[in-house]
Design an enzyme around this catalytic site. Structure first.
Site, mmCIF file in Angstrom:
data_model
loop_
_atom_site.group_PDB
_atom_site.id
_atom_site.type_symbol
_atom_site.label_atom_id
_atom_site.label_comp_id
_atom_site.label_asym_id
_atom_site.label_seq_id
_atom_site.Cartn_x
_atom_site.Cartn_y
_atom_site.Cartn_z
ATOM 1 N N ASP A 491 0.694 -1.155 0.079
ATOM 2 C CA ASP A 491 0.029 -0.238 0.094
ATOM 3 C C ASP A 491 0.975 1.273 0.175
ATOM 4 O O ASP A 491 0.486 2.193 -0.158
ATOM 5 C CB ASP A 491 -0.788 0.034 1.206
ATOM 6 C CG ASP A 491 -2.379 -0.889 0.958
ATOM 7 O OD1 ASP A 491 -2.700 -0.774 -0.194
ATOM 8 O OD2 ASP A 491 -2.690 -1.136 1.907
HETATM 9 C C1 BGC Z 1 0.499 1.105 6.250
HETATM 10 C C2 BGC Z 1 0.141 -0.067 5.610
HETATM 11 C C3 BGC Z 1 -1.435 -0.164 5.283
HETATM 12 C C4 BGC Z 1 -1.923 1.145 4.815
HETATM 13 C C5 BGC Z 1 -3.314 1.331 4.378
HETATM 14 C C6 BGC Z 1 -0.101 2.408 5.799
HETATM 15 O O1 BGC Z 1 -0.013 3.503 6.670
HETATM 16 O O2 BGC Z 1 1.835 1.212 6.286
HETATM 17 O O3 BGC Z 1 0.480 -1.334 6.067
HETATM 18 O O4 BGC Z 1 -1.675 -1.118 4.473
HETATM 19 O O5 BGC Z 1 -1.672 2.103 5.580
HETATM 20 O O6 BGC Z 1 -4.081 1.053 5.705
HETATM 21 C C1 NOJ Z 2 -1.642 -3.678 5.393
HETATM 22 C C2 NOJ Z 2 -2.857 -3.976 4.375
HETATM 23 O O1 NOJ Z 2 -4.103 -4.381 5.153
HETATM 24 C C3 NOJ Z 2 -2.615 -4.790 3.436
HETATM 25 O O2 NOJ Z 2 -3.655 -4.827 2.458
HETATM 26 C C4 NOJ Z 2 -1.396 -4.378 2.566
HETATM 27 O O3 NOJ Z 2 -1.230 -5.336 1.669
HETATM 28 C C5 NOJ Z 2 -0.120 -4.384 3.587
HETATM 29 N N1 NOJ Z 2 -0.469 -3.610 4.791
HETATM 30 C C6 NOJ Z 2 1.097 -3.933 2.823
HETATM 31 O O4 NOJ Z 2 1.204 -2.634 2.605
#
Ligand code: BGC
Ligand code: NOJ
Length: 819
Positions: A491
């Site tokens: 993400d």
């Molecule tokens: C986090 C991710 C997460 C994303 C969406 C980010 O701040 O680092 O792990 O998937 O937020 O919630």
């Molecule tokens: C947490 C999110 O829930 C997931 O969808 C994502 O793939 C990982 N973070 C990596 O960014």
């Protein structure tokens, strides 16, 4: 050091001191009513949606940590000694303390000055409530007169509003008290038809419902005035902060024991039956208590509470009997057989909404998350996986893209987050294929499913899969690789975001959509799930789809081979300027884990040695004692063209943290190469049970996976965060059970394909699969890492290693000899 131990026979983790390095929690509830419950009785509960229908208040990021819960205070009237038998919130000195977290229940037991306290907390199957059975036992030689004060603080339903909108909220709180029942009915007079009840099955000496009256001016939960006084004030809240506190006077002879059942429930009335007596000027309405009475009647005795707990135990025993492991390595056996599956169920239920790191107000159900979570529980409750798949698919857009999240109450796509995460569509194929491999239920493909929740444009689930399959093909960039959109699985790789504004969300900010930034990970996911799409077409007589789909897969692999290889490992992406990411040419972020794990999982580079080379590079550059970090070198500065990944300090989260979710991809990839010792090593490094005696550093619960462990660039390398709600649960379950222990559901049966350390001499697995039970005993006295020499099925030699589908309700004995 350790703060407890595993009791495998009871399927419990036993915490032996209350001051764990972080609250170690459990989840109560299996269907729609849930509670988070810490080892000192902290936490909160909600009905279905942690944001919209929260019953009790919890203060995140508070000091002291973990304040807010279902508390009991005890007072010995002889000397006025007052204490918290669950340690918090008074941090009372206890002569004994133990907390057992089990499957859907927790039990705290403690003692002080000869008074023994036990609290068993759970959500009974089929009811919308928490039950807390409290037992007091006088272990001393003299009679004791004890006051019990219960305490909960009501949340005014919408947890977000509850924490922010004080100008309104301090004027709207309303309660009713009848006998031993306290009713929280804020907003019931207007648009709500539900209320909460907090009751005990015993006459009370008094009660309180106004927080300030109970605590005393400027007092905290650790010094409630009413408890010190030994007498409730019978306060009735009007606005401010409604709470629920009962006062019970208990006389206990030496050796005597008494039990009380406290119930905290959610009750709903039909719109036209809301009131027993409607409000009139000058008098508040009286709510219709029928549903509350029925609920309380059910749990009016200790025996009834015990029976409900026994039913819950039976439910879990049955569920977990579907997959069990027996092995010399007890840590692996207890994780794969008990805790990993349990965590998978919790993750399925919660998605990423409510934990001690997810506040329950932020996030709905993730499209990609839910499809991956399926993997961890589809063997336990396939019918709920089916339902979930159809819910998720209904949030897909007609062009195959998808809402990134949907809301659990409405099951509608979340407009705040929107779409544009270009890996999302492929996870639907992944989820559906996993479901079919487990169940053999192809009928799901013919279900009519709306696009964008619009029934008018519904089509079959198969049509959804086809849209998913072609999405990355039709949305490819200059190298013929899939465009990344807002981000892919990572993400934080926001290659079209270019955010300069402080505080702006990297996930939702206006997107440039360069039409250039491409993801090698999406290509690899495509190469991994694409063949399942082809198989599904073949098996459902959609042969006309096959050639084109196979060609698309071949083209994609071709593009990875031509533009996705960096010499010693797979590249990660191309940015919006067409520059490589995850390449030797980069100053930081030269190598990433995701594209390497997934490409090898998809079989890319197996034939020419690149797969082995890629995994060797992962080991050389990314490995650490606590798992494999996401990338190296960590980004030192913020890169506007990369987005959130470079926003984190080095070693945390996606910027070179050990992001556990993708470690099992490497584990699985290693099994593709037959390197069982290394595969198992990558498994154990992130597995919490192996780090139990390192709890001071790790800090999180030793019985569940955490999303992230601080990487080698971080000060606290090895410290975990974000336990419980993580895709790590499902993927590690797959990696250990399907690829290491090698009991893998495939379209035609159960494939037996172990890949283990040569030192592992054998193990047994029992697996329920499509209506039959398979008892699989693996003998590795040969000491190999991979390879099946012979399989005997029900006493007869089997040709090959695919166990057929029996569906006959019987137990089938399988003996596998490796060699
Ligand atoms: C986090 C991710 C997460 C994303 C969406 C980010 O701040 O680092 O792990 O998937 O937020 O919630
Ligand atoms: C947490 C999110 O829930 C997931 O969808 C994502 O793939 C990982 N973070 C990596 O960014």
């Amino acid at each position: 050091m350790q703060y407890g131990y595993f009791d495998d026979d009871a399927r419990e983790y036993v915490i032996t001191r209350p001051d764990t390095p972080y609250p170690w929690i459990n989840y109560l509830g299996c269907n729609d009513f849930y509670g988070l419950f810490s080892n000192t009785s902290g936490g909160y509960c909600f009905y279905r949606d942690a944001r919209m229908l929260r019953l009790t208040r919890y203060r995140y990021n508070n000091v002291p940590t973990d304040v807010g819960g279902r508390y009991f205070y005890l007072r010995d009237s002889k000397d006025g000694d007052v204490w918290s038998p669950s340690w918090m919130p008074m941090k009372s000195k206890l002569d004994r303390y133990e907390c057992r977290h089990g499957m859907g229940y927790s039990r705290i037991a403690s003692a002080r000055n000869g008074l023994c306290f036990s609290q068993t907390s759970f959500v009974p199957l089929g009811d919308k409530c928490e039950v807390h059975k409290v037992t007091l036992t006088n272990e001393s030689k003299a009679e004791k007169n004890i006051d019990i004060f219960s305490f909960i603080e009501f949340c005014l339903w919408n947890a977000n509003d509850d924490m922010t909108n004080f100008q309104r909220n301090f004027s709207i709180g309303e309660v009713e008290v009848h006998g031993s029942s306290i009713y929280h009915k804020t907003e019931y007079r207007e648009r709500r038809n539900h209320y909460a009840v907090w009751a005990v099955n015993e006459p009370v000496a008094g009660f309180d419902t106004d927080r300030q009256t109970f605590l005393g001016l400027y007092n905290g939960f650790d010094s409630p005035q009413v408890v010190f006084d030994g007498k409730s004030k019978n306060s009735v809240a009007s606005g401010w902060a409604p709470i629920g506190s009962h006062h019970i006077k208990v006389k206990l002879k030496a050796g005597e024991s008494k039990a009380y059942v406290f119930v905290l429930g959610f009750c709903e009335n039909p719109e036209d039956q809301k009131w027993e007596k409607p409000a009139a000027p000058g008098s508040a309405g009286v709510i219709n208590k029928k549903p509350a009475n029925a609920l309380l009647e059910k749990y009016s005795t200790a025996e009834a509470a015990d029976k409900a707990l026994a039913a819950l135990n039976e439910y879990w025993k049955n569920l977990l009997s579907k997959f069990t492991v027996d092995a010399e390595d007890k840590k692996m056996a207890r994780m794969a057989g008990i805790w990993n599956q349990y965590q998978c169920m919790v993750t399925f239920n919660m998605s990423r909404s409510a934990s001690y790191f997810e506040s329950g107000i932020g996030r709905g159900m993730g499209f990609r998350d839910s499809n991956q979570d399926l993997l961890g529980f589809v063997h336990l409750i396939p019918e709920r996986a089916r339902e979930r798949i159809l819910d998720i698919a209904a949030t897909q857009f007609p062009d195959g893209s998808a809402y990134h999240q949907y809301q659990p109450l409405t099951k509608r796509g979340n407009n705040d987050i929107g779409s544009g995460f270009n890996d999302d569509p492929l996870w639907l194929i992944f989820g559906v294929a996993s479901y079919i491999k487990e169940t053999g239920d192809y009928s799901i493909l013919d279900e009519k499913v709306p696009f964008d929740n619009n029934e008018a444009i519904a089509d079959t689930l198969f049509a959804h899969l086809k849209k998913s399959f072609y999405y990355p093909v039709l949305n490819a960039g200059p190298h013929g690789l899939p465009l990344i959109g807002r981000a892919d699985w990572n993400d934080c790789l926001n290659l079209n975001c270019f955010s300069k504004t402080p505080g702006e969300s990297f996930q939702t900010t206006a997107n440039y959509e360069s039409g250039v930034a491409e993801s090698i990970l999406i290509a690899a996911i495509f190469a991994f799930v694409g063949p399942d799409f082809v198989e599904i077409c073949k098996r459902t007589n959609r042969n006309e789809e096959v050639a084109a789909a196979e060609k698309a897969i071949a083209n994609m692999i071709d593009a990875v081979n031509k533009h996705g290889w960096d010499g010693d490992w797979f590249l990660r992406a191309y940015d919006a300027h067409g520059k490589k990411i995850g390449s030797k040419e980069c100053e930081d972020g030269k190598i990433y884990i995701e594209s390497n794990g997934f490409s090898v999982m998809a079989g890319i580079g197996l034939e020419d040695g690149r797969a082995a080379k890629a995994l060797d590079s992962v080991k050389e550059h990314l490995d650490s004692p606590y798992g494999i970090v996401l990338l190296q070198p960590a980004y030192k500065d913020y890169h506007i063209e990369l987005g959130e990944v470079s926003s984190y300090p080095p070693g945390y989260k996606e910027n070179a943290g050990i992001f556990c979710h993708n470690n099992p991809w490497v584990t699985i990839a290693e099994t593709k190469l037959g390197r069982g010792t290394r595969a198992f090593e990558t498994y154990t490094k992130i597995c919490p049970a192996y780090r139990e005696d390192d709890s001071d550093l790790r800090r999180m619960e030793p019985y569940v996976y955490a999303q992230m462990v601080a990487g080698k660039d971080a000060v606290n390398h090895g410290e975990a965060k974000n336990s419980w709600l993580t895709g790590t649960a499902a993927w590690t379950f797959v990696s250990i059970t399907q690829y290491i222990l090698g009991v893998r559901p495939v379209f035609d049966g159960l494939l037996i394909d172990p890949c283990i350390p040569s030192s592992m001499k054998g193990y047994s697995v029992t697996r329920h699969f499509r209506g039959a039970d398979y008892h699989v005993k693996v003998d590795n006295s040969a000491g190999v890492e991979k390879g099946v020499k012979s399989v005997t099925l029900d006493g007869k030699p089997l040709d090959g290693n695919l166990l057929p589908v029996f569906g006959d309700g019987k137990v089938h004995q399988v003996v596998v000899v490796m060699g």
